[in-house]
Write a protein that holds these residues in place. Structure first.
Motif, mmCIF file in Angstrom:
data_model
loop_
_atom_site.group_PDB
_atom_site.id
_atom_site.type_symbol
_atom_site.label_atom_id
_atom_site.label_comp_id
_atom_site.label_asym_id
_atom_site.label_seq_id
_atom_site.Cartn_x
_atom_site.Cartn_y
_atom_site.Cartn_z
ATOM 1 N N GLU A 1 37.700 30.638 39.909
ATOM 2 C CA GLU A 1 38.481 31.688 40.686
ATOM 3 C C GLU A 1 37.630 31.771 42.131
ATOM 4 O O GLU A 1 37.264 32.776 42.437
ATOM 5 C CB GLU A 1 38.427 33.143 39.796
ATOM 6 C CG GLU A 1 38.920 33.047 38.527
ATOM 7 C CD GLU A 1 39.217 34.135 37.637
ATOM 8 O OE1 GLU A 1 40.231 34.418 37.061
ATOM 9 O OE2 GLU A 1 38.047 35.239 37.833
ATOM 10 N N HIS B 1 27.359 40.215 35.088
ATOM 11 C CA HIS B 1 28.332 41.345 35.104
ATOM 12 C C HIS B 1 27.870 42.338 36.152
ATOM 13 O O HIS B 1 26.787 42.240 36.714
ATOM 14 C CB HIS B 1 28.442 41.808 33.605
ATOM 15 C CG HIS B 1 26.751 42.310 33.106
ATOM 16 N ND1 HIS B 1 26.091 41.701 32.773
ATOM 17 C CD2 HIS B 1 26.410 43.566 33.269
ATOM 18 C CE1 HIS B 1 24.957 42.385 32.375
ATOM 19 N NE2 HIS B 1 25.103 43.612 32.795
ATOM 20 N N THR C 1 31.136 34.505 33.620
ATOM 21 C CA THR C 1 30.760 36.022 33.390
ATOM 22 C C THR C 1 30.522 36.092 31.957
ATOM 23 O O THR C 1 30.625 35.392 31.054
ATOM 24 C CB THR C 1 31.869 36.821 33.553
ATOM 25 O OG1 THR C 1 33.308 36.396 32.903
ATOM 26 C CG2 THR C 1 32.417 36.695 35.333
ATOM 27 N N ASN D 1 30.302 39.972 28.699
ATOM 28 C CA ASN D 1 30.601 41.241 28.513
ATOM 29 C C ASN D 1 29.599 41.974 28.032
ATOM 30 O O ASN D 1 29.751 43.029 27.439
ATOM 31 C CB ASN D 1 31.669 41.228 27.383
ATOM 32 C CG ASN D 1 33.069 40.568 28.019
ATOM 33 O OD1 ASN D 1 33.464 41.100 29.305
ATOM 34 N ND2 ASN D 1 33.802 39.878 27.182
ATOM 35 N N GLN E 1 33.981 40.763 34.402
ATOM 36 C CA GLN E 1 34.601 39.781 34.796
ATOM 37 C C GLN E 1 34.224 39.191 36.488
ATOM 38 O O GLN E 1 33.415 40.076 36.840
ATOM 39 C CB GLN E 1 36.146 39.965 35.044
ATOM 40 C CG GLN E 1 36.536 41.521 35.784
ATOM 41 C CD GLN E 1 37.810 42.006 35.733
ATOM 42 O OE1 GLN E 1 38.150 42.743 34.870
ATOM 43 N NE2 GLN E 1 38.847 41.555 36.717
ATOM 44 N N HIS E 2 34.938 38.344 36.989
ATOM 45 C CA HIS E 2 34.503 38.167 38.590
ATOM 46 C C HIS E 2 34.820 39.349 39.317
ATOM 47 O O HIS E 2 36.069 39.674 39.254
ATOM 48 C CB HIS E 2 35.268 36.845 38.883
ATOM 49 C CG HIS E 2 34.599 35.427 38.158
ATOM 50 N ND1 HIS E 2 35.378 34.379 37.957
ATOM 51 C CD2 HIS E 2 33.564 35.267 38.019
ATOM 52 C CE1 HIS E 2 34.854 33.644 37.566
ATOM 53 N NE2 HIS E 2 33.556 33.711 37.489
ATOM 54 N N ASN E 3 33.809 39.579 40.348
ATOM 55 C CA ASN E 3 34.162 40.826 40.889
ATOM 56 C C ASN E 3 33.389 40.989 42.339
ATOM 57 O O ASN E 3 32.127 39.945 42.256
ATOM 58 C CB ASN E 3 33.878 42.127 40.146
ATOM 59 C CG ASN E 3 32.401 42.235 39.784
ATOM 60 O OD1 ASN E 3 31.499 42.919 40.602
ATOM 61 N ND2 ASN E 3 31.911 41.588 38.822
ATOM 62 N N ASP F 1 38.155 43.352 41.803
ATOM 63 C CA ASP F 1 38.291 42.004 40.840
ATOM 64 C C ASP F 1 38.364 40.822 41.764
ATOM 65 O O ASP F 1 38.695 41.169 43.303
ATOM 66 C CB ASP F 1 39.360 42.060 40.087
ATOM 67 C CG ASP F 1 40.709 42.463 40.317
ATOM 68 O OD1 ASP F 1 41.068 42.023 41.708
ATOM 69 O OD2 ASP F 1 41.968 42.610 39.561
#
Length: 447
Positions: free
Chosen positions: A151, A355, A382, A384, A401-403, A424
């Motif tokens: 991503e 995260h 990533t 959780n 998630q990727h951020n 995001d």
């Protein structure tokens, strides 16, 4: 005959132009900005003469030039040149020249000088991006299996937010097993990561500052015993554009910078670090000299928000991974000194955890809350993790998630407000929170 000669000349000119374009490996990138100078960076594929030309957007007829520099193999073919004929509060367009040829790009190449607001107006609004953990895949050197990085369009999303600058919070590149044992390998990894196509537009028109964590310092969980730490320090400084490094004169990358009325303290959590497995000596992450410099610098700062950037979480109570909680004595010393010196407006910025979470610590109602914003991961894998062992976590802020983060500081000088947005990979908001500077002050002062 004349037509043939003209075609030959045209082909030669075009070939020379195309060849010059191919001499750029990565960049250009904009480094630090002050009121009177800014840093411009580029990397070439081989030895080449480099310079920049620049001009005020509102006065394009008056052009300025940097010095010329010939890139060298031993320094990764990197050129760092200073635009030192700028004036406060201006926006500049710059052009890159390699071997005398202007390099063309299909995105803006711009920088700005900081505003001279003191004694004149309220401080300007500030927008900046944050993020950490950027893994760029290279199959021949990666571990087998599913690629760890993904991503990469996240950098295009950051670019579209048009921040004044970006603060990279460590693990900005990931050294692999073939990399960290040699200067050649370290240079290769930094070059490979910096050459990511999706990153180039962001580099070219956003100012960049950085700290490191273990993966851009050395092996996983690396500490002060790492035998190549002088080499990685040198190469980190080659590839980044902070205005200063090693302000404590003991090695490493410790530094600071200001933007408008904000001050940022860039800490080194690796160069002086005790091994995670060594309990035979006083355990430290930053070391006493770096902490004492930090407290002194914080005490001298008049910034309403004092952002402390460090590679790993600070106030989390989860004594796991490489959190500061696993070095409890030194962490307590740091936090005690912040309180003892009655330093106001402290916010920690960090990454590492793959995260994102915002933590809030307030020991009693006589002290203000200290926030710790963990922002991770940009492109690396990533998780959780819900931070259930971190009693200071704000549950609604956990993101797996990727951020990336966009932080905005606005308002009059005496009433500044920090707005935090976490977004995001596509730039869609996941959560936001406002923090007032006046809420990060002590309610009473006991003389």
């Amino acid at each position: 005959m004349k037509n043939t000669l003209f075609v030959i000349i045209l082909l030669l000119v075009n070939s020379h132009f195309i060849f010059s374009q191919d001499l750029v490996q990565s960049g250009p990138m904009v480094g630090y900005s002050t009121m009177r100078e800014a840093l411009l960076w580029v990397q070439t594929t081989t030895s080449a003469e480099v310079h920049f030309e620049y001009f005020d957007k509102k006065n394009p007829n008056k052009r300025f030039k940097t010095e010329k520099y010939t890139t060298q193999s031993k320094f990764g073919f990197v050129a760092k040149l200073v635009a030192n004929q700028i004036m406060p509060g201006k926006e500049y367009i710059y052009e890159l020249f390699v071997n005398g040829e202007k390099i063309q790009r299909d995105y803006p190449m711009e920088f700005q000088s900081q505003t001279l607001w003191q004694w004149r107006t309220d401080p300007p609004e500030v927008n900046f991006a944050i993020g950490s953990c950027n893994y760029v895949n290279e199959a021949r050197f990666d571990r087998p299996g599913k690629p760890y990085g993904s991503e990469f369009e996240i950098f295009e999303s950051i670019y579209k937010k048009n921040p004044d600058f970006m603060l990279w919070l460590g693990d900005n590149t990931y050294l692999r097993e073939p990399d960290w044992n040699s200067r050649t390998g370290i240079l290769h990894r930094y070059t490979h990561t910096r050459s990511l196509p999706e990153l180039q537009a962001l580099l070219a028109s956003t100012h960049h500052y950085a700290i490191w964590d273990d993966h851009d310092f050395g092996p996983n969980d690396a500490d002060s015993s790492f035998w190549q730490k002088k080499a990685t320090s040198e190469i980190f400084k080659l590839f980044w554009g902070n205005p200063n490094y090693d302000v404590i004169d003991k090695g490493g990358i410790t530094g600071t910078f200001q933007w408008a009325d904000l001050q940022f303290f860039l800490l080194d959590n690796r160069y002086f670090r005790t091994s995670n497995n060594n309990f035979t000596t006083e355990r430290e992450i930053l070391g006493r000299a770096q902490i004492d410099w930090l407290i002194n610098a914080l005490a001298s700062s008049t910034a309403p928000f004092k952002f402390i950037a460090i590679g790993g979480q600070v106030i989390s109570t989860e004594a796991d991974y490489e959190n500061y909680a696993t070095f409890s004595n030194e962490r307590q010393y740091l936090l005690d000194k912040i309180r003892e010196a009655r330093i106001e407006g402290v916010i920690f910025l960090d990454g590492d955890r793959h995260h994102t979470v915002l933590s809030r610590m307030q020991e009693n109602d006589r002290v203000y809350p200290i926030y710790d914003l963990t922002c991770s991961s940009l492109t690396a894998g990533t998780n959780n993790n819900k931070e259930k062992l971190n009693t200071y976590r704000l549950e609604e802020t956990v993101v797996g998630q990727h951020n990336f983060g966009i932080l905005n500081v606005s308002g009059p000088r005496t009433n500044r407000v920090l707005n935090i947005k976490i977004l995001d990979k596509d730039g869609k908001e996941l959560w936001h929170k406002d923090i007032k500077a006046q809420d990060l002050r002590y309610k009473t002062y006991d003389k």
